[in-house]
Design a protein around this motif. Structure first.
Motif, mmCIF file in Angstrom:
data_model
loop_
_atom_site.group_PDB
_atom_site.id
_atom_site.type_symbol
_atom_site.label_atom_id
_atom_site.label_comp_id
_atom_site.label_asym_id
_atom_site.label_seq_id
_atom_site.Cartn_x
_atom_site.Cartn_y
_atom_site.Cartn_z
ATOM 1 N N HIS A 180 0.806 -1.232 0.000
ATOM 2 C CA HIS A 180 0.000 0.000 0.000
ATOM 3 C C HIS A 180 0.841 1.285 0.000
ATOM 4 O O HIS A 180 0.276 2.373 -0.056
ATOM 5 N N TRP A 181 2.156 1.156 0.049
ATOM 6 C CA TRP A 181 3.008 2.352 0.111
ATOM 7 C C TRP A 181 2.931 3.102 -1.229
ATOM 8 O O TRP A 181 3.153 2.509 -2.278
ATOM 9 N N GLU B 28 0.377 6.717 -6.293
ATOM 10 C CA GLU B 28 1.223 6.840 -7.493
ATOM 11 C C GLU B 28 1.037 5.677 -8.460
ATOM 12 O O GLU B 28 1.814 5.504 -9.399
ATOM 13 N N ALA B 29 0.001 4.851 -8.227
ATOM 14 C CA ALA B 29 -0.206 3.689 -9.098
ATOM 15 C C ALA B 29 -0.405 4.131 -10.545
ATOM 16 O O ALA B 29 -1.067 5.136 -10.806
ATOM 17 N N ILE C 278 -5.447 2.782 -6.177
ATOM 18 C CA ILE C 278 -5.185 4.099 -5.563
ATOM 19 C C ILE C 278 -5.948 4.270 -4.248
ATOM 20 O O ILE C 278 -5.360 4.701 -3.252
ATOM 21 N N PRO C 279 -7.260 3.915 -4.198
ATOM 22 C CA PRO C 279 -7.950 4.078 -2.918
ATOM 23 C C PRO C 279 -7.676 2.963 -1.905
ATOM 24 O O PRO C 279 -8.149 3.048 -0.765
ATOM 25 N N GLU C 280 -6.928 1.933 -2.288
ATOM 26 C CA GLU C 280 -6.661 0.819 -1.364
ATOM 27 C C GLU C 280 -5.451 1.158 -0.496
ATOM 28 O O GLU C 280 -4.315 0.802 -0.791
ATOM 29 N N THR C 281 -5.724 1.865 0.602
ATOM 30 C CA THR C 281 -4.629 2.373 1.433
ATOM 31 C C THR C 281 -4.284 1.447 2.594
ATOM 32 O O THR C 281 -3.409 1.756 3.390
ATOM 33 N N VAL D 140 3.775 0.417 -4.161
ATOM 34 C CA VAL D 140 2.703 -0.271 -4.916
ATOM 35 C C VAL D 140 3.111 -0.493 -6.373
ATOM 36 O O VAL D 140 2.852 -1.541 -6.953
ATOM 37 N N THR D 141 3.756 0.506 -6.961
ATOM 38 C CA THR D 141 4.113 0.424 -8.383
ATOM 39 C C THR D 141 5.375 -0.420 -8.561
ATOM 40 O O THR D 141 6.463 -0.021 -8.150
#
Ligand SMILES: [Zn+2]
Length: 329
Positions: free
Chosen positions: A123-124, A128-129, A137-140, A176-177
């Motif tokens: 989730h970091w 920036e996905a 993006i909303p999956e924090t 995440v990316t």
């Protein structure tokens, strides 16, 4: 996971005759030595694209369709078609309508030098996905009593990175990316879970499908060292399809994924919603990180780079892409 054990004689002889032909052409080019040489690096003999997998008539380049995987052609977050990963693949179909298989060539960018390991902090930097992963993006991540999963994931990832560095391992701490077609000796994604009520305790692990043959070994090495050092129970009953289908494993869906040859696992380190699990991850973070490092080191010492990247992978093909269903009147 099925692997190819011997080269295809027809392919080898094709490649050899191609090599002879190319050598002849090169000799002619050296004599002529005119502008036709532009783009051909004679000094380095950069012939990879000609002699490599791309010469195969069944080569499918990066991003091109590989068969149906989605269930809803109009759902943009559920890709309708599998796509070839960076480096491309070779589709091997035994007979018409047969399921066939896909040959994934050895990556061209195998690391050199020290063993290389990626630790992903779940989730970091989800904001920036890239576009193909915009649903993330909303999956924090989970949160419990003011403690966020992502702060735990990143803290353990950074401690783990320092420990592995001290043992001579090169480490990429990834957000995440994932870099496109990421290649390393191992990839470990760190997460922490929440059950929403504070009851569940324990850790969970999974790996993907249609990948290399060393993922069970990586999983078991970390599982053994993590369980022994932390005292946490392994919680197999709550391993989900989301874990098995974790997006970095899905090279057929996303270009920003871990190359199929790279052994890759996800570790749910414990429940942030459980008081004991959370205290372990916050207050004994060095023990948690050290136990993951021990598992990774065991895996690396048992599994040489030459084995991980020793041969093409052969995995089952995807179903052939059917025509789009006609709309219901
Ligand atoms: Zn998570």
């Amino acid at each position: 996971m099925e692997r190819s054990w011997r080269p295809d004689n027809a392919r080898v002889s094709r490649a050899l005759s191609a090599a002879v032909a190319i050598a002849a052409v090169l000799a002619a080019l050296v004599i002529v030595a005119n502008t036709a040489l532009t783009g051909i690096q004679l000094g380095e003999l950069k012939l990879g694209p000609i002699l490599g997998p791309a010469a195969d008539p069944n080569f499918v380049p990066a991003g091109a369709p590989l068969g149906q995987i989605g269930s809803d052609p109009d759902d943009p977050s559920d890709p309708w078609s599998a796509a070839a990963p960076p480096g491309g693949v070779i589709v091997q179909t035994a007979a018409p309508n047969a399921t066939g298989s896909i040959r994934i060539p050895i990556p061209k960018n195998i690391p050199t030098g020290p063993r290389r390991v990626a630790i992903q902090a779940g989730h970091w930097k989800s904001d920036e996905a890239p576009d193909e992963l915009r649903r993330l993006i909303p999956e924090t991540g989970a949160e419990w009593e003011g403690v966020t999963e992502v702060e735990i994931n990143l803290d353990i990832a950074q401690r783990l990175s320092v420990i592995l560095n001290s043992k001579g391992i090169a480490v990429d701490v990834l957000p995440v990316t994932i870099p496109v077609g990421y290649v390393a000796d191992a990839f470990v994604a760190l997460h922490a879970d929440s059950d929403g009520v504070g009851e569940n305790s324990g850790f969970k692990m999974a790996h993907g499908a249609r990948r290399g043959p060393y993922e069970d070994a990586l999983l078991n090495d970390i599982k053994d060292s993590y369980g022994a050092a932390t005292g946490l129970e392994y919680d197999p009953t709550h391993i989900t399809n989301q874990m098995r289908g974790y997006y970095p494993f899905s090279w057929s869906r996303f270009q920003h994924a871990v190359a199929a040859h790279t052994p890759a696992v996800i570790l749910e380190m414990g429940y942030v919603s459980n008081d004991d699990d959370r205290a372990l991850m916050l207050d004994r973070a060095d023990l948690v990180a050290g136990s993951i490092a021990d598992g990774i080191m065991k895996f690396l010492s048992d599994t040489p780079r030459s084995a991980i990247f020793g041969q093409d992978l052969v995995v089952p093909a995807f179903p052939s892409r059917p025509s789009r269903p006609s709309p219901t009147p």
